[in-house]
Design an enzyme around this catalytic site. Structure first.
Site, PDB file in Angstrom:
ATOM      1  N   GLY A   1       0.794  -1.236   0.000  1.00 24.18           N
ATOM      2  CA  GLY A   1       0.000   0.000   0.000  1.00 24.18           C
ATOM      3  C   GLY A   1       0.815   1.270   0.000  1.00 24.18           C
ATOM      4  O   GLY A   1       0.351   2.278   0.515  1.00 24.18           O
TER       5      GLY A   1
ATOM      6  N   SER B   1      -0.057  -3.899   5.280  1.00 23.35           N
ATOM      7  CA  SER B   1       0.133  -4.062   6.715  1.00 23.35           C
ATOM      8  C   SER B   1       0.782  -2.812   7.276  1.00 23.35           C
ATOM      9  O   SER B   1       1.813  -2.355   6.770  1.00 23.35           O
ATOM     10  CB  SER B   1       1.021  -5.276   6.983  1.00 23.35           C
ATOM     11  OG  SER B   1       1.415  -5.278   8.343  1.00 23.35           O
TER      12      SER B   1
ATOM     13  N   LYS C   1       7.174  22.328  -9.358  1.00 21.45           N
ATOM     14  CA  LYS C   1       8.526  22.004  -9.805  1.00 21.45           C
ATOM     15  C   LYS C   1       8.647  22.291 -11.294  1.00 21.45           C
ATOM     16  O   LYS C   1       7.867  21.777 -12.096  1.00 21.45           O
ATOM     17  CB  LYS C   1       8.791  20.513  -9.525  1.00 21.45           C
ATOM     18  CG  LYS C   1      10.134  20.019 -10.012  1.00 21.45           C
ATOM     19  CD  LYS C   1      10.285  18.533  -9.715  1.00 21.45           C
ATOM     20  CE  LYS C   1      11.561  17.983 -10.323  1.00 21.45           C
ATOM     21  NZ  LYS C   1      11.649  16.522 -10.195  1.00 21.45           N
TER      22      LYS C   1
ATOM     23  N   PRO D   1      15.328  21.813 -17.355  1.00 29.13           N
ATOM     24  CA  PRO D   1      13.972  22.349 -17.178  1.00 29.13           C
ATOM     25  C   PRO D   1      12.914  21.456 -17.824  1.00 29.13           C
ATOM     26  O   PRO D   1      13.215  20.672 -18.724  1.00 29.13           O
ATOM     27  CB  PRO D   1      14.051  23.675 -17.930  1.00 29.13           C
ATOM     28  CG  PRO D   1      15.010  23.406 -19.048  1.00 29.13           C
ATOM     29  CD  PRO D   1      16.007  22.397 -18.527  1.00 29.13           C
TER      30      PRO D   1
ATOM     31  N   VAL E   1       0.718 -11.058   4.046  1.00 33.90           N
ATOM     32  CA  VAL E   1       0.551 -12.282   3.257  1.00 33.90           C
ATOM     33  C   VAL E   1       1.521 -13.331   3.807  1.00 33.90           C
ATOM     34  O   VAL E   1       2.732 -13.086   3.896  1.00 33.90           O
ATOM     35  CB  VAL E   1       0.841 -12.010   1.768  1.00 33.90           C
ATOM     36  CG1 VAL E   1       0.779 -13.310   0.972  1.00 33.90           C
ATOM     37  CG2 VAL E   1      -0.141 -10.990   1.209  1.00 33.90           C
TER      38      VAL E   1
ATOM     39  N   LEU F   1       8.665  -0.463  -7.097  1.00 35.45           N
ATOM     40  CA  LEU F   1       9.983  -1.022  -6.809  1.00 35.45           C
ATOM     41  C   LEU F   1      10.037  -2.533  -7.006  1.00 35.45           C
ATOM     42  O   LEU F   1      11.115  -3.088  -7.235  1.00 35.45           O
ATOM     43  CB  LEU F   1      10.383  -0.675  -5.372  1.00 35.45           C
ATOM     44  CG  LEU F   1      10.504   0.825  -5.071  1.00 35.45           C
ATOM     45  CD1 LEU F   1      10.803   1.049  -3.596  1.00 35.45           C
ATOM     46  CD2 LEU F   1      11.570   1.465  -5.934  1.00 35.45           C
TER      47      LEU F   1
ATOM     48  N   THR G   1      12.229   9.711 -11.841  1.00 35.88           N
ATOM     49  CA  THR G   1      11.491   8.840 -12.758  1.00 35.88           C
ATOM     50  C   THR G   1      10.677   7.751 -12.053  1.00 35.88           C
ATOM     51  O   THR G   1       9.921   7.034 -12.705  1.00 35.88           O
ATOM     52  CB  THR G   1      12.454   8.146 -13.744  1.00 35.88           C
ATOM     53  OG1 THR G   1      13.539   7.571 -12.999  1.00 35.88           O
ATOM     54  CG2 THR G   1      13.003   9.131 -14.739  1.00 35.88           C
TER      55      THR G   1
ATOM     56  N   TYR H   1      13.694   9.830 -30.510  1.00 39.31           N
ATOM     57  CA  TYR H   1      12.729   8.736 -30.490  1.00 39.31           C
ATOM     58  C   TYR H   1      11.399   9.305 -30.035  1.00 39.31           C
ATOM     59  O   TYR H   1      11.333  10.413 -29.485  1.00 39.31           O
ATOM     60  CB  TYR H   1      13.173   7.564 -29.625  1.00 39.31           C
ATOM     61  CG  TYR H   1      13.652   7.893 -28.228  1.00 39.31           C
ATOM     62  CD1 TYR H   1      12.818   8.464 -27.277  1.00 39.31           C
ATOM     63  CD2 TYR H   1      14.965   7.605 -27.846  1.00 39.31           C
ATOM     64  CE1 TYR H   1      13.257   8.726 -25.998  1.00 39.31           C
ATOM     65  CE2 TYR H   1      15.422   7.871 -26.553  1.00 39.31           C
ATOM     66  CZ  TYR H   1      14.575   8.435 -25.634  1.00 39.31           C
ATOM     67  OH  TYR H   1      15.003   8.710 -24.373  1.00 39.31           O
TER      68      TYR H   1
END
Lengths: 508, 346
Positions: A18, A45, A84, A102, A191, A339, A350, A437
């Site tokens: 979460g 949790s 930002k 920028p 879990v 992650l 990013t 690209y």
């Protein structure tokens, strides 16, 4: 028939974890697919902390927020957010250097030739000045200015976009509240067991520490580095990119604000890594990313503490990571977002972008049934491309440098970079052209900002610049510089805008 | 200082497009541009300029009106391609209207699962305009929510572009030995091979088997060459970039050709085309590569024409209530009929 209610269809999504990734995924799915009857459960949790990834974001987050109907003022007040306009990089090309990447353009193209070519021809002249002076968002950053961009493409105020810097620990609860209002069920628990279908290898259910069994059709792994489903259960494998990006540790520590928040994040290069400084409404977020091959934890923490703007608000908190990505971010009926899917250091903010991209692609390809091999392959193809292109851009910061003051920088400066990056650097080095690209995060102005900001000055410029008389070009440069400075001067104060539009100074 | 000499030689269409661009965007002090046409333009043949060619001409300040008057140009909303089962119309603009980020064909497919709905082509404004049987003037075109190209006389178009180049300072000649005196040569041929830059020579080839592709390829190559040839000296990095982009473009065009004509798609398709086919068949999405030549509605039309049908539609299309969906489709058809029949696009 649509098949939503038919047997064997994907109608129950279970999100595990979460944090930022988990609640963003929940909010995205609930907003876009909740009305179709999709059942969404999130298991988390309170006993497990969240990493609180990415307090600094990219302009794409505004689009995500707009799509799912987030009110900007409420969001900013609830997360102590600031605006930002870019990222300042200090000490990257050489010690003492500073440039800003920028969220916007440099100058204006002329006769189909990008502005930086005109600038490059006369860059050595003192009256022409640095490229920074031709970017409105850069000047605004340097002067603490902010105003929302104009939608009129003829206006100089349309040449930039903006992002947010927010408190990640407040962002999760904000997205949780939004998600629960849209029907997401939250279950408190850990879990303890994962059941797999013997034939397909798909996950069928999760068992929690209180004995509850949660069944699902599609599982989203947002368990962070642990990768409970994607790795511990499915053993998907990991592409380790530490060969190119060897930083594997971070130490974080918030501190009191030393002054009004500035509308940009700062990334300062150090002996074996770099530190971030993210100004929020109520405090400053700080961290030091470093390579343990070249620096120990104590020295890293000392460097971080020495650079704080204000009084520390917590003890140093250490994180370990391996840069790279899962071999498959979608494996069978598990999609790893955040992650758990991969980690690239937050040098260009990013992390949340990659979460957002994962959610968007999942929505686009959301499967009807368990027969989703094509969707899985397409998702992985797309996310691989995103990760690889971000990786190359991050590596650029380390490789395009003159720094030779430590083993770390000597290693980074002289390493063999991926072919995709090497070819880009060769092209730019010759006459300042940037290999373009479409399907990637960082477009041409970003590459120019970093390359020129880090002194990777091209040997030449687009020869079409010579078609225009020098005096005319110089006059144009002077006019544009004055125009940018005047426009920036007319912008409002960032703090003032936060006070009037983002709840700064009010008790939340 | 000796002037840099660039020669553009070859087929009239390529020479005229590439030369016109270079005359406006490359020619300047210390530079000479010579254009040598070999053979005559096909006087009786028609040429299709795709919608993106309008911006190409716009940058040269050649208006659609100029082309309409000088080359008998007519607006077109689609192009025709041959498939093993016959000719098909491929619109430049989307079918229907996308809604909440979901393309129309997903809604159409969902509606088809609820009740009988007419063919998706009946929801295409560009196809309806193409079949309207009446001309549309530029004022009308500006008000229509569709992209349009131009169909015109190839020889007259080439002449307009040659005259443009001449006025911009290019030297026009029929002496095809110009290349011997040039520092750099761009040779334009009509072929299906990709363009290639080798040494001091670029060979540009454009296909003539896909309507509209040849002029587009010459225009794209002109932009690319103009940006990268610089002072005409040997530039390995720029050469590599030019060749990379050209190969990519040729591959995407080859994909469309394969999709349209291959008898056995599964075994003829490149990995990139197979990706399109597989993902479209699985979920109705059409993935794209960097810098596609053909637009999404064109791929959709071609995929459908070759019998590739999505197994399902995007679940996000289910957000629209059934009654609202069906009523919306009815309204869309009515609006298309009104636009095409009334002569008043508003």
């Amino acid at each position: 028939m649509s098949g939503i209610d038919s047997e064997g269809t994907v109608n129950r999504v279970v999100i595990v974890g979460g944090g930022t990734a988990g609640w963003m995924t929940a909010a995205g799915l609930a907003s876009m697919l909740g009305p179709t009857g999709l059942d969404i459960t999130l298991i988390e949790s309170e006993a497990i902390g969240v990493v609180g990834v990415g307090e600094a974001t990219l302009p794409h987050l505004k689009q995500f927020n707009d799509t799912i109907g987030v009110n900007e003022a409420e969001f900013m007040a609830a997360t102590s957010a600031t605006f930002k306009l870019g990222i300042e990089f200090v000490n990257w090309g050489r010690k003492g250097d500073s440039y800003i990447h920028p969220f916007g353009e440099f100058g204006l193209p002329n006769e189909g030739v990008a502005f930086h070519h005109y600038w490059r021809k006369f860059a050595d002249r003192p009256d022409v000045g640095p490229l920074d002076e031709y970017s409105l968002p850069v000047i605004a950053c340097r002067n603490g200015k902010f105003q929302p961009p104009s939608e009129d493409p003829r206006s100089v105020f349309s040449t930039y976009r903006y992002a947010y810097q927010f408190d990640a620990l407040q962002y999760g609860p904000f997205m949780r509240s939004l998600s629960e209002k849209r029907g997401v069920k939250r279950i408190e628990g850990k879990v303890t067991d994962v059941a797999l279908d013997a034939e397909s290898g798909h996950i069928t259910s999760l068992t929690l520490d209180d004995g509850q069994e949660i069944e699902g059709d599609l599982f989203v792994d947002c368990t962070g580095f642990f990768g409970l489903l994607i790795e511990k259960t499915l053993q998907t494998g990991y592409d380790d990119w530490s060969e190119w990006l060897p930083a594997d540790r971070a130490v974080a520590m918030p501190c009191e604000s030393a002054g009004p928040p500035v509308p940009y994040t700062r990334a300062t290069a150090h002996e074996a890594g770099w530190s971030w400084r993210i100004p929020l409404q109520h405090r400053t977020g700080n961290g030091h990313v470093y390579s343990s091959q070249f620096l120990d934890d104590d020295a890293a923490a000392e460097t971080l503490i020495a650079g704080l703007d204000g009084k520390p608000l917590a003890d140093p908190r250490f994180l370990r990571f391996v840069t790279g990505k899962r071999k498959k971010l979608w494996n069978r009926n598990v999609v790893a977002i955040g992650l758990s899917g991969g980690f690239l250091e937050p040098l260009e903010s990013t992390s949340i972008y990659l979460i957002q991209e994962g959610i968007t692609k999942l929505l686009e390809l959301f499967p009807r049934s368990h027969d989703n091999a094509v969707e899985e392959r397409e998702y992985n193809h797309w996310m691989d491309l995103q990760f690889e292109r971000v990786r190359d851009f991050l590596l650029l910061h380390y490789n395009a440098t003159e720094r030779d003051d430590s083993d770390f920088w000597n290693h980074m400066r002289t390493m063999n970079v991926p072919d995709s990056l090497r070819e880009r650097l060769s092209l730019f080095d010759a006459h300042g052209h940037v290999s373009a690209y479409e399907h990637g995060l960082f477009l041409v102005p970003s590459w120019i900002a970093v390359l020129i900001g880090q002194r990777a000055m091209p040997g030449g410029y687009d020869a079409r610049v010579d078609r225009i008389p020098d005096e005319q070009v110089l006059q144009h440069l002077a006019g544009l510089k004055g125009h940018m400075a005047k426009a920036a001067g007319s912008m409002g104060d960032h703090t003032g805008f936060l006070t009037s539009h983002a709840g700064m100074g009010r008790t939340v | 200082m000796k002037a840099k000499r660039l020669s553009v030689i070859g087929a009239p269409l390529g020479v005229s497009i590439v030369g016109a661009w270079l005359s406006a965007r490359w020619l300047g002090p210390g530079r000479e541009l010579t254009m040598a046409v070999s053979g005559a333009a096909q006087t009786s043949s028609e040429l299709l300029l795709r919608p993106s060619m309008l911006s190409f001409h716009g940058e040269l300040e050649i208006s659609p009106d100029t082309l309409i008057q000088a080359a008998s140009a007519e607006p077109v909303f689609s192009w025709t391609a041959q498939t093993p089962t016959g000719a098909i119309s491929i619109p430049f603009s989307p079918y229907g209207v996308s809604r909440s980020g979901v393309e129309f064909h997903h809604y159409w497919q969902r509606a088809g699962e609820l009740e009988d709905v007419s063919d998706i082509s009946d929801f295409s404004l560009p196809l309806a305009l193409e079949n309207a049987g009446r001309p549309f003037n530029l004022k009308e075109m500006g008000q229509l929510p569709v992209q349009f190209g131009l169909r015109l006389d190839q020889a007259r178009y080439a002449d307009i572009m040659l005259q443009f180049a001449k006025q911009a300072g290019a030297k026009i000649t029929d002496d095809t030995n110009q290349e011997t005196e040039a520092d750099f040569v761009i040779e334009c041929v009509v072929d299906v091979e990709s363009a290639a830059w080798r040494g001091s020579r670029i060979g540009l080839s454009a296909p003539d088997d896909l309507s509209g592709a040849e002029s587009q390829v010459f225009a794209n190559a002109a932009r690319r060459a103009c940006a990268l040839i610089g002072d005409l000296s040997d530039q390995p990095a720029e050469r590599a970039e030019f060749n990379r982009l050209s190969e990519n473009e040729a591959d995407r065009i080859a994909d469309m050709r394969t999709l349209l004509v291959a008898e056995d798609l599964q075994h003829s398709a490149s990995p990139e085309l197979l990706r399109k086919i597989d993902v479209f068949r699985a979920c109705g999405r059409i993935p794209t590569e960097d810098f596609e030549v053909f637009l999404s509605p064109e791929w959709l039309a071609a995929l459908r024409a070759r019998g590739v049908q999505p197994r399902r539609y995007d679940r996000m299309a289910d957000r629209l209530p059934e009654a609202e969906l069906l009523s919306w489709l009815t309204q869309l058809r009515r609006q298309i009929e009104q636009i095409t029949s009334a002569g008043n696009p508003s």
